[in-house]
Structure formats: C-alpha cells, structure tokens
Scaffold this active site. Structure first.
Site, PDB file in Angstrom:
ATOM      1  N   ASP A   1    -129.699   7.188  37.963  1.00 15.50           N
ATOM      2  CA  ASP A   1    -130.638   7.700  38.987  1.00 15.50           C
ATOM      3  C   ASP A   1    -130.720   6.500  39.927  1.00 15.50           C
ATOM      4  O   ASP A   1    -131.219   5.333  39.461  1.00 15.50           O
ATOM      5  CB  ASP A   1    -131.878   8.140  38.156  1.00 15.50           C
ATOM      6  CG  ASP A   1    -131.933   9.346  37.493  1.00 15.50           C
ATOM      7  OD1 ASP A   1    -130.802   9.692  37.077  1.00 15.50           O
ATOM      8  OD2 ASP A   1    -132.828  10.003  37.363  1.00 15.50           O
TER       9      ASP A   1
ATOM     10  N   ASP B   1    -136.863  22.711  37.143  1.00 18.51           N
ATOM     11  CA  ASP B   1    -137.472  21.339  36.613  1.00 18.51           C
ATOM     12  C   ASP B   1    -139.014  21.769  36.337  1.00 18.51           C
ATOM     13  O   ASP B   1    -139.666  22.321  37.474  1.00 18.51           O
ATOM     14  CB  ASP B   1    -137.689  20.175  37.820  1.00 18.51           C
ATOM     15  CG  ASP B   1    -136.283  19.732  38.034  1.00 18.51           C
ATOM     16  OD1 ASP B   1    -135.227  19.597  37.415  1.00 18.51           O
ATOM     17  OD2 ASP B   1    -135.970  19.569  39.448  1.00 18.51           O
TER      18      ASP B   1
HETATM   19  O1  LIG Z   1    -132.868  15.175  39.544  1.00 16.47           O
HETATM   20  C1  LIG Z   1    -133.714  14.961  40.548  1.00 16.47           C
HETATM   21  O2  LIG Z   1    -133.596  15.724  41.482  1.00 16.47           O
HETATM   22  C2  LIG Z   1    -134.759  14.236  40.187  1.00 16.47           C
HETATM   23  C3  LIG Z   1    -135.892  14.398  41.058  1.00 16.47           C
HETATM   24  C4  LIG Z   1    -137.264  13.473  40.638  1.00 16.47           C
HETATM   25  C5  LIG Z   1    -137.341  12.959  39.608  1.00 16.47           C
HETATM   26  C6  LIG Z   1    -136.371  12.848  38.731  1.00 16.47           C
HETATM   27  C7  LIG Z   1    -134.847  13.534  39.047  1.00 16.47           C
HETATM   28  N1  LIG Z   1    -134.030  13.607  38.080  1.00 16.47           N
HETATM   29  C8  LIG Z   1    -134.008  12.696  36.872  1.00 16.47           C
HETATM   30  C9  LIG Z   1    -132.810  13.066  36.090  1.00 16.47           C
HETATM   31  O3  LIG Z   1    -132.013  13.966  36.278  1.00 16.47           O
HETATM   32  C10 LIG Z   1    -132.673  12.401  34.863  1.00 16.47           C
HETATM   33  O4  LIG Z   1    -131.620  11.496  34.920  1.00 16.47           O
HETATM   34  C11 LIG Z   1    -132.366  13.163  33.586  1.00 16.47           C
HETATM   35  O5  LIG Z   1    -133.422  14.093  33.531  1.00 16.47           O
HETATM   36  C12 LIG Z   1    -132.315  12.197  32.319  1.00 16.47           C
HETATM   37  O6  LIG Z   1    -133.714  12.134  31.637  1.00 16.47           O
HETATM   38  P1  LIG Z   1    -133.573  11.083  30.243  1.00 16.47           P
HETATM   39  O7  LIG Z   1    -132.393  11.403  29.470  1.00 16.47           O
HETATM   40  O8  LIG Z   1    -134.921  11.504  29.725  1.00 16.47           O
HETATM   41  O9  LIG Z   1    -133.777   9.829  30.834  1.00 16.47           O
END
Ligand SMILES: O=C(O)c1ccccc1NCC(=O)[C@H](O)[C@H](O)COP(=O)(O)O
Length: 242
Positions: free
Chosen positions: A12, A131
C-alpha cells in the site's frame, strides 16, 4: 480437489512509501520504506501475485501513479492494482502498467453505469472491492457510506462482474484475524470467486481461509502480518500449499 488458496502480499503506497494503515484510516500510517523494495522482496520470496494500492489516489490526496507504474513494471508476477480507479483516464493508466487486473471500489458505488460498461469491456481484468463495515459498503478511501453489500453484489453479479475483493474494514491492519463469517456469507451470495482481505495475523488464519476455497474463496491478501514479521511469506505459501 479444490485449488490451493492464492496469496497476495500487499504493498500500500502513501506519499511514496510502503505503509500499513489501521482500519484504512488516513493518518494511522506505519511506514515500511520503499514500495519497490517491498514488492521485489515478496516476488523473491515466491509470491505469484502482488496486491498494489495507491492510497493517495483512494483518499483523493494526490497519487503515486508514476511509482505504481514503476513497481508494476518491475514485477514478473501478476499484479492486482487498487486505489482511486474511477474513470476512463485512471482505468487506462492502471491497465497500461501491465497489471493483471484492477479493483474498482468507489466507482462501483457512485458510477454504476460506468462500472457496468467497463465490466462488459474488460471482463476479468476488472474486480470489485467490497469494503464493508458490518454490511454497509464504504467508498472514497473507505470514508463514506455507499449502500448495502448484498444489494450491490446482486447488481454486480447481474452485470457479469468476474471477482470480488472483500474487506472487513474493522479488521484491516489490526492483526485480529479475518472475518470468516463475512467471507462465508459473501460466497453464499455469489458464484464468483472471492479474495479475502484484512486482518490476517497468523498461519492459522491463512489455513482457516484456505478451508473456504471450496465455498468460493480464491485468494487472501496479506499486509500487516508480513511487515510485522508475524510469519514469512515462504511460511505462508507453505501453509496453504496442498
Ligand atoms: O484498497 C484500497 O483501495 C484501500 C483504500 C483505502 C484504505 C485501504 C485500502 N486498501 C487496504 C488494503 O488493500 C490492504 O493492503 C489489505 O486489506 C491488507 O490488510 P491487512 O492484512 O489487515 O494489513
């Protein structure tokens, strides 16, 4: 025998850095350095997919488009690209990186006609990120309510959406385990593959998600757990191999 669970390590990107957020909230960043180095490390560890997110584009605080293109271009593995893809220009820029597929989030809530059009045009290059807080969808970087999960899922299914990336925002970045009930419920509501996202904290969490492959879960995104070194990607890949 059901296929094995695909793992998608996450990078990210916020303000040029690889970060992890808590509950996706802007301002909760922990920084983990160069996105390119992180992506190359996951690739070297055996990843077949990279989940690459432009958080600035998601939040509307700018974008990391050049850097995202550089990271995607440096990968030999498949890339799933997410964050701020909401119109023809941002979709074309995303697809021009050579990514395997993109995730649309806000657009699926705010411009459904455009999303139906690009699903018809691009097929399985388009996934939709669902989401949720509870069963309410969130858009604009997860900051605004965007309708009911199951109504939106039914609409997208009828339009031929190929795949869903399902995130429980309450779990995201918290290392408190995935929301398995949500995953089961979404799988029961659609025949399309589901990618689980948010909350993975342990190899047992990954094994529990892998148990849902037969119900329709295809993959799991892993972010914080890898950066926090709860386990290595090699261990994770071994844990879900069959
Ligand atoms: O994916 C998006 O567009 C997004 C927008 C705003 C906030 C977060 C977003 N994505 C986050 C992710 O895709 C994380 O990388 C993913 O959920 C992993 O989560 P974790 O394993 O709990 O760190």
């Amino acid at each position: 025998m059901p296929a094995k669970l695909e793992l998608l390590p996450a990078v990210d990107v916020r303000d040029g850095q690889a970060v992890r957020l808590v509950h996706g909230e802007s301002g909760s960043e922990t920084s983990y350095g160069s996105p390119l180095q992180a992506a190359l490390a996951w690739q070297a560890s055996g990843a077949e997919w990279l989940h690459l997110v432009d958080l600035d584009a998601a939040f509307g605080t700018g974008d990391n488009r050049a850097l995202i293109a550089e990271v995607a271009g440096a990968m030999d593995i498949k890339v799933e690209l997410s964050g701020g893809i909401r119109d023809d220009a941002s979709l074309e820029a995303a697809l021009a990186t050579g990514c395997r597929r993109v995730n649309l989030g806000t657009a699926a809530l705010e411009t459904p006609e455009w999303v139906a059009k690009v699903i018809a045009l691009y097929g399985d290059k388009i996934a939709v990120g669902l989401d949720v807080r509870g069963t309410t969808l969130r858009g604009r970087g997860w900051t605004r309510d965007g309708g009911d999960l199951y109504e939106t899922l039914a609409r997208l299914d009828s339009e031929g959406c190929a795949r869903y990336v399902v995130t429980d925002i309450a779990k995201d970045g918290t290392l408190t385990g995935p929301n398995l009930e949500l995953l089961r419920n979404v799988c029961a509501a659609t025949d399309k593959p589901v990618v689980a996202s948010g909350g993975v904290s342990s190899l047992d969490d990954l094994r529990a998600i892998a148990e849902l492959v037969g119900q329709g879960v295809e993959g799991a995104i892993v972010g914080k757990a890898l950066y926090a070194k709860a386990f290595t990607l090699e261990e994770a890949l071994e844990a879900v191999s069959r």
